[in-house]
Design a protein around this motif. Structure first.
Motif, short mmCIF file in Angstrom:
data_model
loop_
_atom_site.label_atom_id
_atom_site.label_comp_id
_atom_site.label_asym_id
_atom_site.label_seq_id
_atom_site.Cartn_x
_atom_site.Cartn_y
_atom_site.Cartn_z
N GLU A 1 9.04 33.02 -29.26
CA GLU A 1 8.35 31.76 -28.86
C GLU A 1 9.14 30.87 -29.23
N ALA A 2 10.15 30.86 -30.06
CA ALA A 2 11.14 29.60 -30.21
C ALA A 2 11.94 29.20 -29.06
N ILE A 3 12.38 30.13 -28.15
CA ILE A 3 12.99 30.09 -26.84
C ILE A 3 12.23 29.37 -25.79
N TRP A 4 12.63 27.97 -25.75
CA TRP A 4 12.06 27.15 -24.71
C TRP A 4 12.54 27.13 -23.40
N GLY A 5 14.01 27.15 -23.17
CA GLY A 5 14.65 27.01 -21.96
C GLY A 5 15.97 27.40 -22.33
N TYR A 6 16.81 27.27 -20.87
CA TYR A 6 18.10 27.68 -21.04
C TYR A 6 19.00 26.69 -20.11
N SER A 7 20.40 27.01 -20.33
CA SER A 7 21.48 26.15 -19.60
C SER A 7 22.61 26.99 -19.29
N VAL A 8 23.38 26.48 -18.31
CA VAL A 8 24.76 27.25 -18.04
C VAL A 8 25.76 26.52 -18.98
N GLY A 9 26.52 27.08 -19.74
CA GLY A 9 27.46 26.45 -20.54
C GLY A 9 28.99 26.91 -20.46
N GLY B 1 6.90 29.71 -19.86
CA GLY B 1 6.05 30.76 -20.29
C GLY B 1 6.59 31.98 -19.58
N GLU B 2 7.47 32.04 -18.97
CA GLU B 2 8.08 33.45 -18.38
C GLU B 2 8.58 34.30 -19.62
N ALA B 3 8.69 35.63 -19.31
CA ALA B 3 9.56 36.42 -20.13
C ALA B 3 10.95 36.07 -20.33
N ILE B 4 11.43 36.51 -21.52
CA ILE B 4 12.67 36.21 -21.94
C ILE B 4 13.78 36.63 -20.73
N LEU B 5 14.69 35.86 -20.66
CA LEU B 5 15.97 36.17 -19.57
C LEU B 5 16.70 37.24 -20.17
N ASN B 6 16.51 38.30 -19.88
CA ASN B 6 17.36 39.35 -20.42
C ASN B 6 18.10 40.19 -19.49
N GLN B 7 17.98 39.60 -18.22
CA GLN B 7 18.96 40.35 -17.19
C GLN B 7 19.13 39.23 -16.04
N GLY B 8 20.23 39.60 -15.05
CA GLY B 8 20.83 38.61 -14.40
C GLY B 8 22.06 38.26 -14.53
N ASP B 9 22.82 38.00 -13.10
CA ASP B 9 24.24 38.06 -13.01
C ASP B 9 24.64 36.88 -13.82
N ILE B 10 25.86 37.08 -14.47
CA ILE B 10 26.46 35.78 -15.00
C ILE B 10 28.09 35.90 -14.71
#
Length: 233
Positions: free
Chosen positions: A105-113, A152-161
């Motif tokens: 619930e605490a995770i609101w968004g993401y960034s590329v760093g 509101g989407e599921a936590i991002l736990n897959q995808g290329d980096i």
């Protein structure tokens, strides 16, 4: 007595995609060696290690504007500046000893760093058992994209980096290879620090970190979040 002047750097924030509001940065936490292959290349055994954390000052954050000529200066006092592409998590809730559900619930968004590192200074500090600030927490050492809301989407736990230098692919992995996934990272971090809104967490880098020189162009991307392009000057 001279008047105390508040520097513009006292307030650090990042744009938010699709919003006029900005994300005020409170603190920047970093997770060390959270991909097994990277842990091995740095001499650790990922099967035994709990996640460990260090911090960058929030003034290390530099927004990378899409489509613009973005650059960071080659820092002083080093001959080994290295790149580390990372998925960054932005929190709008916090607390101590969070559960997995509370972390989610605490995770609101993401960034590329990018966790830019003066590796020679970091190595010297490690050899002497000293803190890592000289190798990690220097000016412009945390270039980041705008914050992408989770919506509101599921936590991002897959995808290329991935990260390329001058068009050559140097780092490539998938978020499924994280030793500790995003919610677990937040849980473990909350066991050591009271997390708060505005905290950013750089969640670790894949293997094949390496050095860049002045003139090199880095392109870093995380699937589902975006990309940044930064030149070293």
């Amino acid at each position: 007595m001279s008047q105390y002047i508040i520097s513009p750097e006292a307030e650090v924030s990042l744009p938010i995609e699709g919003m006029t509001e900005r994300f005020p940065v409170r603190r920047v936490y970093c997770v060390g060696r959270n991909y097994a292959a990277h842990a091995r290349e740095m001499g650790d055994d990922p099967s035994r290690d709990l996640p460990f954390f260090f911090c960058k000052d929030k003034t290390c954050v530099q927004w990378v504007a899409p489509g613009e000529d973005n650059f960071i200066p080659y820092p002083q006092a080093t001959k080994q500046l290295e790149y580390e592409v990372e998925l960054v998590v932005a929190l709008t809730k916090g607390g101590k000893n969070l559960t997995l559900a509370e972390a989610d619930e605490a995770i609101w968004g993401y960034s590329v760093g990018l966790d830019m590192t003066r590796r020679d200074l970091q190595s010297q500090a490690k050899q002497k058992g000293r803190p890592w600030e000289s190798g990690k927490a220097f000016d412009h050492s945390a270039p980041m994209s705008s914050i992408v809301p989770r919506n509101g989407e599921a936590i991002l736990n897959q995808g290329d980096i991935a990260l390329s230098v001058n068009g050559k692919l140097m780092q490539h992995s998938n978020l499924t290879h994280l030793t500790w996934d995003l919610a677990e990272v937040v849980v473990k971090l909350s066991e050591q620090f009271e997390l708060r809104p505005g905290d950013l967490i750089m969640t670790g880098t894949p293997e094949n970190v390496g050095a860049v020189q002045a003139g090199d162009i880095m392109e870093a991307s995380v699937e589902g979040v975006g990309k940044i392009v930064v030149q070293v000057r």
